[in-house]
Scaffold this motif. Sequence first.
Motif, PDB file in Angstrom:
ATOM      1  N   HIS A   1     -26.881 -30.975  22.978  1.00 55.04           N
ATOM      2  CA  HIS A   1     -26.639 -32.001  23.989  1.00 55.04           C
ATOM      3  C   HIS A   1     -25.194 -32.486  24.015  1.00 55.04           C
ATOM      4  O   HIS A   1     -24.881 -33.498  24.617  1.00 55.04           O
ATOM      5  N   ALA A   2     -24.300 -31.745  23.357  1.00 48.98           N
ATOM      6  CA  ALA A   2     -22.894 -32.160  23.343  1.00 48.98           C
ATOM      7  C   ALA A   2     -22.330 -32.138  24.757  1.00 48.98           C
ATOM      8  O   ALA A   2     -22.663 -31.253  25.545  1.00 48.98           O
ATOM      9  N   LEU A   3     -21.495 -33.128  25.074  1.00 44.04           N
ATOM     10  CA  LEU A   3     -20.942 -33.207  26.422  1.00 44.04           C
ATOM     11  C   LEU A   3     -19.867 -32.160  26.652  1.00 44.04           C
ATOM     12  O   LEU A   3     -19.470 -31.898  27.767  1.00 44.04           O
ATOM     13  N   CYS A   4     -19.311 -31.588  25.607  1.00 39.06           N
ATOM     14  CA  CYS A   4     -18.314 -30.529  25.805  1.00 39.06           C
ATOM     15  C   CYS A   4     -18.302 -29.622  24.598  1.00 39.06           C
ATOM     16  O   CYS A   4     -18.480 -30.065  23.475  1.00 39.06           O
ATOM     17  N   ASP A   5     -18.099 -28.335  24.844  1.00 39.74           N
ATOM     18  CA  ASP A   5     -17.948 -27.358  23.759  1.00 39.74           C
ATOM     19  C   ASP A   5     -19.081 -27.367  22.735  1.00 39.74           C
ATOM     20  O   ASP A   5     -18.853 -27.103  21.557  1.00 39.74           O
ATOM     21  N   GLY A   6     -20.284 -27.642  23.167  1.00 43.05           N
ATOM     22  CA  GLY A   6     -21.400 -27.623  22.230  1.00 43.05           C
ATOM     23  C   GLY A   6     -21.571 -26.266  21.565  1.00 43.05           C
ATOM     24  O   GLY A   6     -21.994 -26.173  20.415  1.00 43.05           O
ATOM     25  N   ALA A   7     -21.205 -25.210  22.299  1.00 49.48           N
ATOM     26  CA  ALA A   7     -21.439 -23.856  21.783  1.00 49.48           C
ATOM     27  C   ALA A   7     -20.602 -23.557  20.554  1.00 49.48           C
ATOM     28  O   ALA A   7     -20.814 -22.580  19.867  1.00 49.48           O
ATOM     29  N   GLN A   8     -19.610 -24.391  20.291  1.00 48.89           N
ATOM     30  CA  GLN A   8     -18.761 -24.107  19.142  1.00 48.89           C
ATOM     31  C   GLN A   8     -18.874 -25.196  18.070  1.00 48.89           C
ATOM     32  O   GLN A   8     -18.056 -25.257  17.166  1.00 48.89           O
ATOM     33  N   SER A   9     -19.894 -26.039  18.163  1.00 50.61           N
ATOM     34  CA  SER A   9     -20.076 -27.086  17.155  1.00 50.61           C
ATOM     35  C   SER A   9     -21.141 -26.694  16.148  1.00 50.61           C
ATOM     36  O   SER A   9     -22.240 -26.285  16.527  1.00 50.61           O
ATOM     37  N   LEU A  10     -20.811 -26.846  14.871  1.00 46.97           N
ATOM     38  CA  LEU A  10     -21.800 -26.629  13.824  1.00 46.97           C
ATOM     39  C   LEU A  10     -22.677 -27.872  13.721  1.00 46.97           C
ATOM     40  O   LEU A  10     -22.265 -28.982  14.067  1.00 46.97           O
ATOM     41  N   THR A  11     -23.877 -27.718  13.183  1.00 44.18           N
ATOM     42  CA  THR A  11     -24.683 -28.875  12.832  1.00 44.18           C
ATOM     43  C   THR A  11     -24.192 -29.382  11.477  1.00 44.18           C
ATOM     44  O   THR A  11     -23.536 -28.642  10.730  1.00 44.18           O
ATOM     45  N   PRO A  12     -24.517 -30.636  11.117  1.00 43.88           N
ATOM     46  CA  PRO A  12     -24.119 -31.127   9.784  1.00 43.88           C
ATOM     47  C   PRO A  12     -24.614 -30.220   8.669  1.00 43.88           C
ATOM     48  O   PRO A  12     -23.908 -29.988   7.682  1.00 43.88           O
ATOM     49  N   ALA A  13     -25.826 -29.657   8.814  1.00 47.20           N
ATOM     50  CA  ALA A  13     -26.354 -28.782   7.763  1.00 47.20           C
ATOM     51  C   ALA A  13     -25.522 -27.509   7.634  1.00 47.20           C
ATOM     52  O   ALA A  13     -25.206 -27.050   6.527  1.00 47.20           O
ATOM     53  N   GLN A  14     -25.147 -26.920   8.792  1.00 44.24           N
ATOM     54  CA  GLN A  14     -24.302 -25.724   8.753  1.00 44.24           C
ATOM     55  C   GLN A  14     -22.945 -26.051   8.131  1.00 44.24           C
ATOM     56  O   GLN A  14     -22.375 -25.258   7.384  1.00 44.24           O
ATOM     57  N   PHE A  15     -22.426 -27.224   8.457  1.00 44.40           N
ATOM     58  CA  PHE A  15     -21.131 -27.619   7.915  1.00 44.40           C
ATOM     59  C   PHE A  15     -21.203 -27.814   6.405  1.00 44.40           C
ATOM     60  O   PHE A  15     -20.274 -27.453   5.670  1.00 44.40           O
ATOM     61  N   ASP A  16     -22.321 -28.353   5.961  1.00 39.09           N
ATOM     62  CA  ASP A  16     -22.467 -28.591   4.532  1.00 39.09           C
ATOM     63  C   ASP A  16     -22.418 -27.267   3.760  1.00 39.09           C
ATOM     64  O   ASP A  16     -21.743 -27.135   2.747  1.00 39.09           O
ATOM     65  N   GLU A  17     -23.115 -26.281   4.277  1.00 37.64           N
ATOM     66  CA  GLU A  17     -23.128 -24.965   3.650  1.00 37.64           C
ATOM     67  C   GLU A  17     -21.730 -24.355   3.664  1.00 37.64           C
ATOM     68  O   GLU A  17     -21.256 -23.795   2.660  1.00 37.64           O
ATOM     69  N   LEU A  18     -21.059 -24.464   4.812  1.00 36.82           N
ATOM     70  CA  LEU A  18     -19.700 -23.923   4.942  1.00 36.82           C
ATOM     71  C   LEU A  18     -18.751 -24.589   3.958  1.00 36.82           C
ATOM     72  O   LEU A  18     -17.935 -23.930   3.296  1.00 36.82           O
ATOM     73  N   SER A  19     -18.884 -25.902   3.865  1.00 32.13           N
ATOM     74  CA  SER A  19     -17.977 -26.667   3.017  1.00 32.13           C
ATOM     75  C   SER A  19     -18.056 -26.211   1.556  1.00 32.13           C
ATOM     76  O   SER A  19     -17.040 -26.061   0.865  1.00 32.13           O
ATOM     77  N   ARG A  20     -19.263 -25.942   1.086  1.00 30.77           N
ATOM     78  CA  ARG A  20     -19.425 -25.449  -0.292  1.00 30.77           C
ATOM     79  C   ARG A  20     -18.670 -24.133  -0.490  1.00 30.77           C
ATOM     80  O   ARG A  20     -18.013 -23.895  -1.503  1.00 30.77           O
ATOM     81  N   LYS A  21     -18.791 -23.263   0.516  1.00 31.21           N
ATOM     82  CA  LYS A  21     -18.129 -21.968   0.436  1.00 31.21           C
ATOM     83  C   LYS A  21     -16.606 -22.139   0.411  1.00 31.21           C
ATOM     84  O   LYS A  21     -15.898 -21.493  -0.354  1.00 31.21           O
ATOM     85  N   ILE A  22     -16.132 -23.027   1.259  1.00 31.77           N
ATOM     86  CA  ILE A  22     -14.685 -23.267   1.329  1.00 31.77           C
ATOM     87  C   ILE A  22     -14.154 -23.727  -0.024  1.00 31.77           C
ATOM     88  O   ILE A  22     -13.113 -23.258  -0.494  1.00 31.77           O
ATOM     89  N   PHE A  23     -14.885 -24.641  -0.668  1.00 25.59           N
ATOM     90  CA  PHE A  23     -14.376 -25.148  -1.940  1.00 25.59           C
ATOM     91  C   PHE A  23     -14.448 -24.081  -3.036  1.00 25.59           C
ATOM     92  O   PHE A  23     -13.584 -24.022  -3.914  1.00 25.59           O
ATOM     93  N   ARG A  24     -15.427 -23.175  -2.937  1.00 23.89           N
ATOM     94  CA  ARG A  24     -15.465 -22.053  -3.888  1.00 23.89           C
ATOM     95  C   ARG A  24     -14.262 -21.131  -3.678  1.00 23.89           C
ATOM     96  O   ARG A  24     -13.667 -20.631  -4.636  1.00 23.89           O
ATOM     97  N   ILE A  25     -13.917 -20.912  -2.426  1.00 26.06           N
ATOM     98  CA  ILE A  25     -12.748 -20.059  -2.130  1.00 26.06           C
ATOM     99  C   ILE A  25     -11.466 -20.710  -2.650  1.00 26.06           C
ATOM    100  O   ILE A  25     -10.609 -20.046  -3.232  1.00 26.06           O
ATOM    101  N   ARG A  26     -11.352 -22.030  -2.438  1.00 24.77           N
ATOM    102  CA  ARG A  26     -10.168 -22.750  -2.946  1.00 24.77           C
ATOM    103  C   ARG A  26      -9.987 -22.480  -4.436  1.00 24.77           C
ATOM    104  O   ARG A  26      -8.866 -22.259  -4.911  1.00 24.77           O
ATOM    105  N   GLU A  27     -11.085 -22.519  -5.182  1.00 23.90           N
ATOM    106  CA  GLU A  27     -10.991 -22.245  -6.619  1.00 23.90           C
ATOM    107  C   GLU A  27     -10.583 -20.804  -6.898  1.00 23.90           C
ATOM    108  O   GLU A  27      -9.759 -20.535  -7.766  1.00 23.90           O
ATOM    109  N   ALA A  28     -11.160 -19.891  -6.116  1.00 22.32           N
ATOM    110  CA  ALA A  28     -10.903 -18.461  -6.369  1.00 22.32           C
ATOM    111  C   ALA A  28      -9.449 -18.080  -6.153  1.00 22.32           C
ATOM    112  O   ALA A  28      -8.939 -17.146  -6.768  1.00 22.32           O
TER     113      ALA A  28
END
Lengths: 333, 333, 333, 333
Positions: free
Chosen positions: B304-331
């Motif tokens: 239901h986003a008023l703009c660019d909804g097709a490119q927005s992650l849900t909070p749950a998707q973002f949470d998963e992504l964020s974990r991966k990002i921080f693992r990469i930062r360490e690597a």
Amino acid sequence: MIAVLKRGVTPEQIRQLVDWLKSMALDVHVSEGRDLTVLGLIGDTSRIDKELLESMEIVGSVKRVSDPIRQANRKEPATNSIIEIGNIRLGGGYFALIAGPCSVESEDQIIEVARAVQKSGAEILRGGAFKPRTSPYAFQGLGAEGIRLLLKAKEATGMPIITELMNIKDLPLFEEIDVIQIGARNMQNFDLLKEVGRLRKPILLKRGLASTLQELLMSAEYIMSEGNEQVILCERGIRTYEPYTRNTLDLSAVPALHELSHLPVVVDPSHATGKISLIPSMAVAATAAGADGVMVEVHNDPAHALCDGAQSLTPAQFDELSRKIFRIREAIQ
Amino acid sequence: MIAVLKRGVTPEQIRQLVDWLKSMALDVHVSEGRDLTVLGLIGDTSRIDKELLESMEIVGSVKRVSDPIRQANRKEPATNSIIEIGNIRLGGGYFALIAGPCSVESEDQIIEVARAVQKSGAEILRGGAFKPRTSPYAFQGLGAEGIRLLLKAKEATGMPIITELMNIKDLPLFEEIDVIQIGARNMQNFDLLKEVGRLRKPILLKRGLASTLQELLMSAEYIMSEGNEQVILCERGIRTYEPYTRNTLDLSAVPALHELSHLPVVVDPSHATGKISLIPSMAVAATAAGADGVMVEVHNDPAHALCDGAQSLTPAQFDELSRKIFRIREAIQ
Amino acid sequence: MIAVLKRGVTPEQIRQLVDWLKSMALDVHVSEGRDLTVLGLIGDTSRIDKELLESMEIVGSVKRVSDPIRQANRKEPATNSIIEIGNIRLGGGYFALIAGPCSVESEDQIIEVARAVQKSGAEILRGGAFKPRTSPYAFQGLGAEGIRLLLKAKEATGMPIITELMNIKDLPLFEEIDVIQIGARNMQNFDLLKEVGRLRKPILLKRGLASTLQELLMSAEYIMSEGNEQVILCERGIRTYEPYTRNTLDLSAVPALHELSHLPVVVDPSHATGKISLIPSMAVAATAAGADGVMVEVHNDPAHALCDGAQSLTPAQFDELSRKIFRIREAIQ
Amino acid sequence: MIAVLKRGVTPEQIRQLVDWLKSMALDVHVSEGRDLTVLGLIGDTSRIDKELLESMEIVGSVKRVSDPIRQANRKEPATNSIIEIGNIRLGGGYFALIAGPCSVESEDQIIEVARAVQKSGAEILRGGAFKPRTSPYAFQGLGAEGIRLLLKAKEATGMPIITELMNIKDLPLFEEIDVIQIGARNMQNFDLLKEVGRLRKPILLKRGLASTLQELLMSAEYIMSEGNEQVILCERGIRTYEPYTRNTLDLSAVPALHELSHLPVVVDPSHATGKISLIPSMAVAATAAGADGVMVEVHNDPAHALCDGAQSLTPAQFDELSRKIFRIREAIQ
């Protein structure tokens, strides 16, 4: 708007999608074929995010049917907008040659160039007072003083003036300017577009370096949606991988824009090619392609020009080019 | 500046060119070899039009030696700018995750998204109040009301705010905004750049759709030449012929900008790809490439986003992504 | 080759680089200025990897001075290659109209189209027998049978034939074909280029979709270096981000190639635009730009064409276009 | 295939179009809505020229529904092709590091590099014997002798070999080569694709410089339609306007190709960037993006490499990079 659903969707999935679409105040026309189901969405589909719809699991593809361009688009096959600039007309069969230096440098320079190009058949004088420059350390134009000198040249020759506006706050200086140019880098400076849309004077809108024809027309629409219908489109080269020319002049934009819109189309081969040796051929080709005007940089002393000297013709070169352009105009009648 | 002359030039031709260059207040160092003559131009060569010089009959090629970038360019190998945003640091080894919705829509929405992304490790909240839209008929953002809601979310979560400025006249509304974003379409809106150059707050400068890295740095230079040194560069995809993604994310821009400049580099994979399914991989790849920050669109209800909804992650998707990002930062440490 | 060293290099560093360059059998001319040192490399610099040299720590930039193109490049200002094709001449002031269907489909079709375009002034007949198609499942042309039908049409009308060769092993079939076309996708199929370089018949070399003018000339050089000097260059559109046209026709390639090379330049507006409505304007513009020939797709029944019907003119449309083209030829004399 | 007709078409016009479509042996499903009429075309629509249909007066737009890719496209969400190369596996969770020099130069060189990269974790050896070069005067590779030396290195180290095939007639030399590379310039050399489609050994297919992902998959389809299912896709940079890198590495191609196809995807950052300083970051980012393999140029003496030395890492640089890549592999599990 048409949405084609993927094969194998269930009636329940279709029902859910239709309900959601109806919740956005749309009528939905469902057409089920043997292999596929097509939804026709009727109503204010501008509220629907096409890419969001496409990203849904059961949706295969989405196509807008209604044109998002309302005022700039072609309606009647034969009617073209004619823009009046002083006594000059441009568009709808009227062709105008626009010439002048990249930058206004002095009173003598601008009047000398104006007289020379006028003698060769140019009807509108161009000259830069406010110059968009990639580097903050490069010459930025004479500004207000440049505008004053352009108006001197108008007084001396009677030629209408076209010059670029970069900043809304400079607008008061442009009162007596005949055509306001919006540069390629500002083609999507939407606030500037709305501002000049409130004026009642012709706007020459240059295509951005990486803008599609559709985006150029949407930017014209920004101006027109505020009430100013006097928009001239300008093709000035797009950015490609080819390094030999500064940009790649997209001459197919001329017939394409004429197909899509009733607005006149002018071509600027000087900025597009950036090379004196290529400008005459491209100016002549633009005329043959059906451009409603050609805009060329001319300088009385290109070797000492403060900017873009490498792409300025001398008055003598312009005179020769101008004869060729008028011969081409006759040939394509 | 180095000018290589063509073979077969006469001493008289060389003398004339040297005289002309000296008339522009340059020192000229002539080096004649067996086969070719090279001129070294010393002094303020920014006054010389390189393309004009190249277009002269006896000149083969011209090369600028001095860097036209003075403040944004890398000087010391190991020193990188660190930008302070509230209590957050970005650049020079400090990495920040930036997240939030494309558009601010309501107080509930922005606070809900802010709390969610903060919980997943985002340190800066992004959200659009003024939205640049291709069509004048599309939703243009909540404007001043959107800014007010962003500040509510800042109050509720303590997260610093980043949001886009499109028009100089809106600047007073941005007083309490922590980072001002200059959008891709305004990267060469030079007057806007100068204006934010007079501020003393961080500016996130997005690369234009068809801008070179050199042009991006020249635009950073516009801001810095007015005294504001807090510039964050942002890669957000460039326009290519590939239709599958909205734009082509140029991740080599990350090490390239780090090589050329001391400024931090943030990557926005949401606008670049325009496709939810590609964003996580690109966010992770950007982190691995050494980005100083990653900026991702997150919406509590993308459908239901008023703009660019097709490119927005849900909070749950973002949470998963964020974990991966921080693992990469360490690597990559 | 000129190498400009970075500021602050030590004499020892310079000595080491010079020694290394001399070890590659080059003469090195060192020119030390106040601020910078320039090395002039003399000898067979084609053995030097320019990018490797540029990647060295003490080297600022490297510029090739000698042209890597030896036979295709322009030598004398006024001398242009004239290619003889049967009784027809093309280049050096001679202009030829080339027309015919995308694919040869039947004896009746090819002879009917040949007679029609000949009546309208076309002098060379084009037609595809071997068709490069993106999909392995699309119609791939009639192959050997197509060649046989083209030769029937040659017999019936006396028109020389141009058709595409994709595979070296098909060469025996092309004995009586007058001009061999190398398609855009094969422009850098170097083994195919060498093979047709061993023939003594004209080759029409199409520019690749993402090839620079320099690369096109280097590919012409592949043909010429094997002894075949009869090369015709063909601009047929390049790939850009613009979706309205299939490709973007780069008409500035016409004067640019004439500036760089003595070889004739033909333009193919049909493949470039992919839209019947744009082809006539672009054919006329190409003529005005100075093309030595224009190649247009014509089909007696475009609606039933087996390939690319959307870009084929009818004989009547071609007749009208042809009149315009000849008027333009007169106008630019 | 779906055709949306323009508003205001008459029943008679619809009838004529439907009759014509039926004459091409298609079933036509007509769905008339309040505002628009949609035709669903069922049957072998690959015979229909989409652009021709779109160019008809009464047709607004046409959309293909069925995928033209039959074997290369993704069918089951979770099933990925695994390619076996000697004892090595690539794809479907198996990752392989591929390394070696741009050109094979001597037995010592290739064995020394092979041993070094193997020690650092590379599992497949790459090296050029036949080199596609823009200029006919540049070093073209050792040819058959190069193949012989590669096989010596295989014997010495046990590493499987990957090397490029440019000409069908050289195929007998490739008998013991493990993976045949089809270079970017030959991605649409359809006869070569068909030929390697008749082999039963893995083919590494590089994306063309201006090829879309769809075209890359269609070229894979050429190979697969001849019976060879062992295709590895390779992203190696596309041509854009950015001059800082040789090409622009499109890393979003990695998740995009995984979304569209079951075939493994390898990334070549060396050719893409052309700059040693950018290669490690891009190799690491490619791994993070989910690539099934990374292919890197390594040379024991880059300064004396006969080709592309500027983009070759030393064995020591490769060793450091390799450690990082394996850490990233762990981080993304």
